[in-house]
Design a protein around this motif. Structure first.
Motif, PDB file in Angstrom:
ATOM      1  N   UNK A 368       0.906  -1.073  -0.003  1.00 53.36           N
ATOM      2  CA  UNK A 368      -0.086   0.046   0.028  1.00 53.36           C
ATOM      3  C   UNK A 368       0.814   1.268   0.089  1.00 53.36           C
ATOM      4  N   UNK A 369       2.101   1.129   0.321  1.00 52.93           N
ATOM      5  CA  UNK A 369       2.926   2.400   0.114  1.00 52.93           C
ATOM      6  C   UNK A 369       2.651   3.532   1.021  1.00 52.93           C
ATOM      7  N   UNK A 370       2.741   4.457   0.477  1.00 56.83           N
ATOM      8  CA  UNK A 370       2.362   5.877   1.061  1.00 56.83           C
ATOM      9  C   UNK A 370       0.940   5.925   1.025  1.00 56.83           C
ATOM     10  N   UNK A 371       0.397   5.916   2.325  1.00 56.16           N
ATOM     11  CA  UNK A 371      -1.012   6.132   2.492  1.00 56.16           C
ATOM     12  C   UNK A 371      -1.453   7.456   2.662  1.00 56.16           C
ATOM     13  N   UNK A 372      -2.029   8.093   1.945  1.00 59.64           N
ATOM     14  CA  UNK A 372      -2.611   9.549   2.130  1.00 59.64           C
ATOM     15  C   UNK A 372      -3.114   9.883   3.463  1.00 59.64           C
ATOM     16  N   UNK A 373      -2.826  10.947   4.037  1.00 60.71           N
ATOM     17  CA  UNK A 373      -3.401  11.386   5.325  1.00 60.71           C
ATOM     18  C   UNK A 373      -4.717  11.938   5.398  1.00 60.71           C
ATOM     19  N   UNK A 374      -5.359  11.912   6.372  1.00 57.26           N
ATOM     20  CA  UNK A 374      -6.702  12.710   6.591  1.00 57.26           C
ATOM     21  C   UNK A 374      -6.466  13.871   6.374  1.00 57.26           C
ATOM     22  N   UNK A 375      -5.522  14.645   6.848  1.00 63.25           N
ATOM     23  CA  UNK A 375      -5.224  15.912   6.797  1.00 63.25           C
ATOM     24  C   UNK A 375      -4.873  16.401   5.237  1.00 63.25           C
ATOM     25  N   UNK A 376      -4.709  15.633   4.590  1.00 65.01           N
ATOM     26  CA  UNK A 376      -4.384  15.941   3.089  1.00 65.01           C
ATOM     27  C   UNK A 376      -5.824  15.708   2.171  1.00 65.01           C
ATOM     28  N   UNK A 377      -6.711  15.001   3.087  1.00 67.71           N
ATOM     29  CA  UNK A 377      -7.985  14.770   2.523  1.00 67.71           C
ATOM     30  C   UNK A 377      -8.817  16.126   2.607  1.00 67.71           C
ATOM     31  N   UNK A 378      -8.663  16.188   4.032  1.00 66.71           N
ATOM     32  CA  UNK A 378      -9.256  17.572   4.555  1.00 66.71           C
ATOM     33  C   UNK A 378      -9.009  18.901   3.721  1.00 66.71           C
ATOM     34  N   UNK A 379      -7.852  19.100   3.004  1.00 65.44           N
ATOM     35  CA  UNK A 379      -7.415  19.983   2.311  1.00 65.44           C
ATOM     36  C   UNK A 379      -8.138  20.045   0.990  1.00 65.44           C
ATOM     37  N   UNK A 380      -8.633  19.120   0.435  1.00 60.91           N
ATOM     38  CA  UNK A 380      -9.372  19.247  -0.781  1.00 60.91           C
ATOM     39  C   UNK A 380     -10.757  20.028  -0.541  1.00 60.91           C
ATOM     40  N   UNK A 381     -10.967  21.078  -1.239  1.00 61.87           N
ATOM     41  CA  UNK A 381     -12.051  22.009  -0.806  1.00 61.87           C
ATOM     42  C   UNK A 381     -13.356  21.730  -1.471  1.00 61.87           C
ATOM     43  N   UNK A 382     -14.505  22.200  -1.255  1.00 63.90           N
ATOM     44  CA  UNK A 382     -15.906  21.751  -1.838  1.00 63.90           C
ATOM     45  C   UNK A 382     -15.958  22.548  -3.335  1.00 63.90           C
ATOM     46  N   UNK A 383     -16.300  21.751  -4.440  1.00 65.88           N
ATOM     47  CA  UNK A 383     -16.249  22.178  -5.529  1.00 65.88           C
ATOM     48  C   UNK A 383     -17.488  23.410  -5.856  1.00 65.88           C
ATOM     49  N   UNK A 384     -18.521  23.004  -5.197  1.00 62.69           N
ATOM     50  CA  UNK A 384     -19.471  24.265  -5.671  1.00 62.69           C
ATOM     51  C   UNK A 384     -19.293  25.609  -5.124  1.00 62.69           C
ATOM     52  N   UNK A 385     -18.939  25.361  -3.781  1.00 63.74           N
ATOM     53  CA  UNK A 385     -18.793  26.719  -2.964  1.00 63.74           C
ATOM     54  C   UNK A 385     -17.435  27.233  -3.021  1.00 63.74           C
ATOM     55  N   UNK A 386     -16.419  26.276  -3.535  1.00 63.64           N
ATOM     56  CA  UNK A 386     -14.927  26.915  -3.465  1.00 63.64           C
ATOM     57  C   UNK A 386     -14.493  26.947  -1.893  1.00 63.64           C
ATOM     58  N   UNK A 387     -15.152  26.601  -0.754  1.00 62.23           N
ATOM     59  CA  UNK A 387     -14.709  26.682   0.514  1.00 62.23           C
ATOM     60  C   UNK A 387     -14.151  25.418   1.061  1.00 62.23           C
ATOM     61  N   UNK A 388     -13.032  25.659   1.993  1.00 60.64           N
ATOM     62  CA  UNK A 388     -12.712  24.373   2.855  1.00 60.64           C
ATOM     63  C   UNK A 388     -13.706  23.745   3.585  1.00 60.64           C
ATOM     64  N   UNK A 389     -13.536  22.421   3.521  1.00 64.07           N
ATOM     65  CA  UNK A 389     -14.685  21.793   4.191  1.00 64.07           C
ATOM     66  C   UNK A 389     -14.188  21.924   5.926  1.00 64.07           C
TER      67      UNK A 389
END
Length: 777
Positions: A368-389
């Motif tokens: 599985x190698x490099x397993x992405x962190x929840x912190x990185x997942x949290x960084x992806x914003x919401x597409x419709x509003x352009x706001x951070x979740x």
């Protein structure tokens, strides 16, 4: 590597060079021995095309064009061929991605001996540092050995005695080697901060007692002046060996383009102005100076045809990934920039995400190698509003996020409506993989021109390739040659385009013999080209048609109409296979890709996520379709300028045609995200900018250095979290954030690498000065 899988001459020597190491900075060696060490990492015959007798003198190397060019080619290997081939082991083994050494990811071997485990537990010193030496040859020794080789070339090339080399070739190679030397110093500055500067080879009379570590300003001056000198070289775009803006062919893959020098300048200025190097924004490399340099680099690239990658997606592209951002990272760049106008320089080492950061449901996957962190997942914003979740966390363990309710984020459906880059960078619970739209192949049998195979009609071949058939009696027919292949697929159609003078209701096809006929067919009259399509399913079931490539068929244009005329073109048999159904990734407990805490299980994720960036959905055993690592690309230059500009004035201040806000929005809009609004103050914009840089450049080995030059290790590197998901009886899910292992790498000393202790001891002996970086004494 060419598109057909072969290796270019530039990549061949780069691959031989990439494991070069262990030539110490301060060895006192005669020039002849020095050169042998520098160029004989394999045999001399490999690099110099000459017998390897153990004695190669500089005057001989620089007396012939072929030895000069081969030495230059070997220097192209200075650029590490970065990828995601996974190991945590031996000296010569490839490296772990830097993502697992920062807050982008958790290594699957987080509790097993190896470089990641040593890093997380703080088992690091100047004698044994997990990111160099045993686990990483791309370090102090590597780059100083590379610099010495560049110095030798640059010292000798002006006085070469070769009679068969052109001035434009000498100028081009010199410019590229100066750029490579600048690149090597940039890598040292990023890792070690202040390092000694040398632009000539050491000889036996060198006085090491006078050596010192140059300041960041001095190093940046040297790097930028080297790049400027290279860029002053005449372009000579019609010469293969010139310093080119645009490479002329696939065979030049691996050469250094002029934009590479601009990318080095841009990154150097940014790092020199950042808080780690210039905390009070004083001296030469202020944010204002960085703005000037990064804007010039961006403008020069844009003026010479570089632009952000953007194409309309088609079925083939959709079969491999989900959007144009994802496709960019699995599509190999083309050196001539016919399609990919964003990539400035690309690694020649193909990534292998499908084996080295693999889902456990993939055949051939290793880890599985490099397993992405929840912190990185949290960084992806919401597409419709352009706001951070997520706006932040209530405490240091990051288990209680501060939800931005205005963003549209739903904690019970956390992966819905996110930034499009999320879906092509990370596999998450419910992600879909392996969609193939179906494949169509064609057989192209044609009506025979031999009169033995047609009767009661005339056959006329036309200049456009079409064939006109005119019936002259009842029961006319014409047959084809062999169909040329077996019909193996779920559906098969006989297709052609036609024009005709009448509608007929008594046309037939037959297989092999006229006793095996189709039902009567209607072919409507057509004054302009029209498609006719006939399903061959009955032929295949009733007559076993297509079981042999030697099969043929016949055509009866009209059984009873005399004078019927039909013109046919593009006749073919279309054989189609259906789409491969989508496969769902199940990271919930008990799912096909479930999270695991079992340290002996390296196939399942530690965080609940798997890496997707660079991965093609059609990669599998025997067919690696994954992408190539981008060393420099235009999006970074946009972001470098944006960072320098907003730190100089305001996010909205224009520098020519662009403000910091404009530059960030150019990157966002390409990705399918809404533009950031105007009017933000510096603090608010900084948060959005840093998040944008994190998302856009995820897994590209920027984040590791960014958090250091921003001096925010204490906020980011104490450890990461993941997501444990359980499936309820009603099919919905419970989501629970879980803490990964604590990391001991947030202390200030980790802002810089330690200089290898052996080098520190030697230089203390010569200079009486302790060269070691703070905290590593």
């Amino acid at each position: 590597m060419y598109s057909n899988g072969t290796i270019s001459k530039y990549e061949t020597v780069k691959n031989k060079f990439k494991h070069m190491k262990n030539n110490k900075l301060i060895h006192k060696i005669p020039c002849i021995v020095h050169l042998a060490l520098c160029i004989m990492f394999t045999s001399c015959s490999d690099y110099l095309d000459m017998p390897s007798d153990g004695r190669v003198e500089l005057k001989d190397v620089f007396a012939q064009r072929n030895t000069i060019v081969n030495y230059y080619n070997s220097l192209l290997g200075i650029i590490p061929q970065t990828g995601f081939t996974y190991t945590s082991g031996s000296d010569d083994a490839p490296l772990l991605p830097l993502a697992v050494f920062c807050d982008e990811a958790e290594d699957v071997n987080n509790q097993v001996n190896g470089s990641a485990y040593d890093w997380y537990t703080g088992a690091a010193s100047a004698l044994s540092y997990p990111l160099m030496g045993k686990y990483n040859s791309i370090d102090w020794n590597y780059y100083f050995a590379a610099i010495r080789r560049c110095n030798t070339f640059l010292q000798q090339i002006p006085d070469n005695t070769a009679t068969d080399i052109k001035d434009v070739e000498v100028e081009g190679m010199t410019a590229e080697v100066r750029t490579l030397r600048a690149f090597a110093y940039l890598q040292l500055m990023k890792r070690y901060g202040s390092v000694p500067l040398t632009d000539t080879p050491f000889d036996v009379t060198h006085d090491y007692s006078q050596d010192k570590r140059a300041s960041i300003e001095e190093i940046a001056d040297f790097i930028i002046s080297e790049c400027d000198a290279a860029l002053e070289t005449p372009e000579n775009e019609n010469q293969d060996m010139a310093f080119l803006w645009m490479l002329r062919s696939e065979g030049q893959r691996g050469k250094i383009p002029r934009a590479f020098a601009l990318a080095v300048k841009s990154q150097t200025a940014l790092y020199a102005a950042s808080p780690l190097s210039n905390p009070d924004n004083s001296g030469k490399y202020t944010w204002a100076k960085a703005t000037e340099i990064t804007k010039e680099a961006l403008d020069q690239c844009r003026n010479h045809g570089y632009e952000l990658y953007n194409r309309s997606m088609n079925d083939d592209m959709n079969a491999k990934t989900l959007n144009v951002y994802g496709y960019y990272f699995i599509q190999r760049s083309d050196p001539t920039r016919a399609l990919d106008k964003e990539t400035i320089f690309e690694s020649s080492l193909q990534t292998s995400i499908w084996t080295d950061a693999a889902l456990p449901i993939w055949q051939g996957g290793l880890t599985a190698g490099a397993c992405p962190s929840q912190e990185l997942v949290d960084a992806y914003e919401m597409q419709e509003t352009g706001e951070p979740p997520v706006l932040g966390y209530e405490n240091g363990d990051h288990l209680k996020p501060i939800i931005n309710h205005a963003s549209g984020y739903d904690e019970n459906d956390p992966y819905e409506g996110r930034d499009p880059r999320f879906y092509t960078s990370i596999y998450y619970n419910g992600a879909l993989r392996k969609w193939t739209p179906g494949v169509s192949n064609y057989l192209t049998p044609q009506f025979s021109s031999n009169s033995r195979y047609y009767k009661y009609l005339t056959r006329t071949g036309n200049a456009d390739g079409s064939v006109t058939l005119t019936t002259i009696d009842r029961n006319p027919y014409i047959e084809t040659g062999n169909i040329g292949g077996k019909i193996e697929g779920n559906t098969a159609y006989l297709i052609f385009e036609y024009k005709s003078n009448n509608t007929v209701n008594d046309a037939y096809f037959y297989a092999l013999t006229d006793t095996k006929k189709s039902e009567a067919l209607t072919i409507p009259q057509a004054d302009s080209w029209r498609e006719f399509r006939y399903d061959l399913d009955d032929f295949r079931q009733n007559f076993n048609f297509g079981a042999s490539s030697n099969d043929y068929y016949g055509f009866i244009p009209s059984e009873n109409t005399v004078g019927y005329e039909i013109t046919v073109r593009n006749m073919r048999i279309e054989i189609a296979t259906p789409p491969v159904p989508l496969q769902s990734v199940e990271t919930f407990m008990g799912g096909n890709c479930e999270i695991s805490t079992n340290t002996s299980n390296i196939r399942n994720t530690r965080t609940g996520y798997y890496m997707r960036k660079f991965n093609s959905s059609v990669s599998e055993t025997g067919s690696n379709d994954d992408g190539y690592f981008k060393i420099f690309r235009l999006a970074e230059l946009y972001l470098n300028f944006a960072e320098a500009a907003y730190n100089t004035t305001t996010p909205d201040t224009k520098y020519g045609d662009l403000s910091a806000l404009d530059a960030v929005n150019a990157v966002r809009i390409r990705a399918g995200m809404p533009a950031l609004p105007a009017g933000m103050d510096k603090g608010a914009f900084e948060k959005r900018y840093r998040n944008e840089r994190r998302v856009e450049l995820a897994f590209e080995e920027h984040r590791f250095f960014d958090v250091r030059r921003w001096k925010i290790l204490n906020e980011t590197d104490g450890g990461v979290t993941g997501m444990e998901i359980t499936k309820k009886d009603d099919g919905t899910f419970n989501y629970k954030r879980v803490k990964m292992v604590n990391r001991a790498t947030a202390a200030e000393k980790y802002l810089l690498f330690p200089i290898p202790q052996a080098e520190v001891a030697k230089m203390f002996q010569y200079t009486g000065t302790n060269w070691q970086n703070p905290g590593w004494e």
